[in-house]
Design a protein around this motif. Structure first.
Motif, PDB file in Angstrom:
ATOM      1  N   LYS A 123       5.604   4.193   2.026  1.00 53.04           N
ATOM      2  CA  LYS A 123       6.140   5.364   2.720  1.00 53.04           C
ATOM      3  C   LYS A 123       7.035   4.932   3.883  1.00 53.04           C
ATOM      4  CE  LYS A 123       4.607   9.402   5.396  1.00 53.04           C
ATOM      5  NZ  LYS A 123       3.438  10.209   5.827  1.00 53.04           N
ATOM      6  N   ASN A 124       6.612   3.908   4.608  1.00 51.97           N
ATOM      7  CA  ASN A 124       7.413   3.407   5.723  1.00 51.97           C
ATOM      8  C   ASN A 124       8.741   2.821   5.238  1.00 51.97           C
ATOM      9  OD1 ASN A 124       5.348   4.137   7.447  1.00 51.97           O
ATOM     10  ND2 ASN A 124       4.511   2.065   7.612  1.00 51.97           N
ATOM     11  N   TYR A 152       8.732   9.454   1.132  1.00 50.68           N
ATOM     12  CA  TYR A 152       8.312   9.582   2.532  1.00 50.68           C
ATOM     13  C   TYR A 152       7.447  10.821   2.733  1.00 50.68           C
ATOM     14  CZ  TYR A 152       8.595  10.560   7.515  1.00 50.68           C
ATOM     15  OH  TYR A 152       8.282  10.861   8.819  1.00 50.68           O
ATOM     16  N   THR A 202       0.847  -1.187   0.000  1.00 49.13           N
ATOM     17  CA  THR A 202       0.000   0.000   0.000  1.00 49.13           C
ATOM     18  C   THR A 202       0.886   1.242   0.000  1.00 49.13           C
ATOM     19  OG1 THR A 202      -0.078   0.183   2.403  1.00 49.13           O
ATOM     20  CG2 THR A 202      -1.732  -1.242   1.342  1.00 49.13           C
ATOM     21  N   LYS A 203       0.295   2.384  -0.271  1.00 54.12           N
ATOM     22  CA  LYS A 203       1.064   3.629  -0.299  1.00 54.12           C
ATOM     23  C   LYS A 203       1.665   3.938   1.070  1.00 54.12           C
ATOM     24  CE  LYS A 203       0.777   8.102  -2.589  1.00 54.12           C
ATOM     25  NZ  LYS A 203      -0.106   9.071  -3.297  1.00 54.12           N
ATOM     26  N   GLU A 204       0.930   3.648   2.121  1.00 55.49           N
ATOM     27  CA  GLU A 204       1.442   3.901   3.479  1.00 55.49           C
ATOM     28  C   GLU A 204       2.595   2.961   3.802  1.00 55.49           C
ATOM     29  OE1 GLU A 204       1.841   5.942   6.955  1.00 55.49           O
ATOM     30  OE2 GLU A 204       0.518   6.427   5.261  1.00 55.49           O
ATOM     31  N   GLU A 205       2.474   1.700   3.400  1.00 52.88           N
ATOM     32  CA  GLU A 205       3.561   0.742   3.625  1.00 52.88           C
ATOM     33  C   GLU A 205       4.808   1.147   2.846  1.00 52.88           C
ATOM     34  OE1 GLU A 205       1.096  -3.429   4.386  1.00 52.88           O
ATOM     35  OE2 GLU A 205       1.374  -2.668   2.339  1.00 52.88           O
ATOM     36  N   ASP A 226       5.536  12.048   0.519  1.00 51.84           N
ATOM     37  CA  ASP A 226       4.384  11.912  -0.368  1.00 51.84           C
ATOM     38  C   ASP A 226       4.443  12.904  -1.531  1.00 51.84           C
ATOM     39  OD1 ASP A 226       2.127  10.543  -1.142  1.00 51.84           O
ATOM     40  OD2 ASP A 226       0.758  11.918  -0.120  1.00 51.84           O
TER      41      ASP A 226
END
Length: 492
Positions: free
Chosen positions: A40-41, A81, A35-38, A83
């Motif tokens: 980013k991490n 990170y 996912t986009k959040e994953e 975005d």
């Protein structure tokens, strides 16, 4: 950059793979994106290490360390990170012309030199790169450049593999009229016919070439330059010629009954399979592993691709021979970071063989001593012999057979994946250019210019069999030298 201490807060998380028994049912890519959040991490793990070895791109102890393209990796990790994918894309494209290829098929020397890899897991650099370029295409951020100011110079590029495409892209953006000639029926060179769909689906090759067409590059397929007359006509029509035909001479093996039916070069096998998938039909020359005992000779990436492909075709079993000993599972003291890690890896095809046949297909320190034919001349068995390193009379270590170690394996399909030896001779003869002792095109140190006026060389034809990322770098370097030759200076 990124999240302070991110490499401590987040563990490396790779894209999820479809299970082997499911993915072998087709020839599609099998990596499921985070996912986009994953993502980013994962980008947050890039630690602004001060000296980013990931983008070092030089050779240490004869092996690449870091990205040869000098990709600005910490910068675009930071932008992921935060975005800001549009800015990340701009930074990525500063150095890498075709991230959709490198992020899929490059063995990631950047990750091997990542500072996080010194005492843990590297940042997921290649997967982060892939997320940037695919976001760019999805959101319409990658568009053809229409306002190119044209020069009066014309350049022919022979070969549409990664180095040829890179040279063509750069020279076209500079304003020269570029025509790419490809001897196969489809464009892309080894990107099209040398790399299986599981690693690089061909829609991504077609997508990039369509973009290049829209920018004004001309492409011609089924165009092979093999005679002096054809070469001379090309030199009359164009102001410069770039040879980007690759190192396409497959290395053969010399053993008894090599002429048996059912023995093929890996490159021919992989090409036929990909062509049948693209054409939606099997040709008269189609090579199938269905129901066969397959023997793959060669332990590299191409050998692994043959293993994965033969399993998808429904082979009865598969054995992969490797002349060298199994590498250690972890770095040794003599192979310190940031050198390329000489460690054992299990690739996708081998993973699939282990899952399907419950045994690792690789047999180390072994080679074929002899093939056995049946009455119809088909290969039916191979006599395998173990190898060992011994010191010769000259003091050098060399491999020799272990006496009494012979044994026989069934095989009715043999795929030779022993590497490549250099450019094929017709094009060298046609242009009357010299080859070096490795049968690559001869050039002066630090130059891409051949011994023939107006003719330059790039990629594997110059350096020998290598990585896609090196091919793109070579293509960029050659474009600069050609531009300077044509214009007296270069601003590429």
């Amino acid at each position: 950059m990124g999240k302070t201490g991110g490499f401590l807060d987040y563990q490396r998380e790779n894209t999820k793979d479809i299970e082997p028994k499911q993915r072998i049912k087709n020839y599609s890519e099998f990596h499921l994106p985070l996912t986009k959040e994953e993502r980013k991490n994962q980008a947050a793990r890039c630690m602004d290490c001060g000296v980013p070895f990931c983008q070092f791109g030089q050779v240490i102890s004869g092996m690449p360390s870091g990205c040869p393209l000098n990709n600005l990796i910490p910068e675009w990790n930071d932008l992921i990170y935060r975005d800001n994918y549009e800015a990340a894309l701009a930074r990525l494209l500063k150095t890498d012309l075709f991230p959709e290829f490198t992020s899929r098929v490059c063995p990631s020397p950047c990750e091997k030199a990542c500072t996080c890899a010194l005492n843990g897991d590297a940042v997921t650099i290649c997967e982060n790169e892939k997320s940037i370029i695919e976001h760019g295409f999805k959101e319409g951020l990658i568009r053809p450049k229409k306002d190119i100011v044209r020069s009066d110079k014309k350049v022919a590029v022979i070969g549409s593999g990664p180095s040829g495409l890179a040279s063509a892209w750069q020279l076209n953006r500079r304003g020269h009229r570029v025509t790419v000639l490809e001897r196969n029926d489809r464009l892309g060179g080894l990107l099209m016919y040398g790399i299986p769909n599981m690693k690089l689906e061909k829609q991504y090759v077609d997508r990039r070439i369509q973009l290049m067409k829209e920018e004004g590059i001309r492409f011609k397929v089924n165009e092979s330059i093999e005679s002096k007359q054809e070469a001379e006509e090309l030199l009359k029509e164009f102001d410069s010629v770039v040879i980007a035909c690759g190192a396409s001479n497959p290395r053969d093996i010399k053993v008894k009954n090599r002429d048996s039916k059912g023995i093929y070069f890996a490159v021919d096998y992989l090409k036929e399979v990909t062509k049948s998938l693209m054409d939606n039909k099997e040709s008269d020359n189609f090579i199938s592993a269905k129901g066969k005992h397959v023997l793959v000779i060669g332990g590299g990436d191409t050998g692994n691709d043959c293993v994965g492909t033969s399993i998808r075709q429904g082979c009865k079993n598969v054995v992969q021979l490797e002349m060298m000993a199994k590498l250690p599972d972890e770095r040794t003291e003599s192979n310190p970071w940031p050198e390329w890690p000489k460690v054992s890896k299990t690739d996708y095809g081998q993973e699939e063989a282990i899952e399907v046949f419950k045994v690792d297909p690789r047999v180390y320190e072994s080679t074929v001593k002899e093939f056995v034919k049946d009455k119809q001349g088909n290969v039916k068995e191979a006599i395998i012999v173990k190898l060992e390193w011994v010191k010769g009379e000259d003091g050098r270590m060399q491999m020799q057979e272990v006496k009494g170690s012979e044994y026989t394996v069934k095989c009715d399909l043999v795929l030779i994946a022993a590497g490549f030896l250099g450019v094929q001779s017709p094009i060298a003869t046609a242009f009357d250019i010299e080859l070096n002792e490795r049968t690559n095109v001869k050039v002066a140190e630090g130059s891409c210019k051949t011994t023939k006026e107006k003719v330059f060389v790039t990629g594997d034809a110059k350096r020998g069999q290598s990585l896609v990322v090196w091919a793109i770098k070579e293509g960029k370097d050659t474009a600069r030298e050609v531009d300077e030759y044509l214009m007296g200076y270069t601003n590429i």
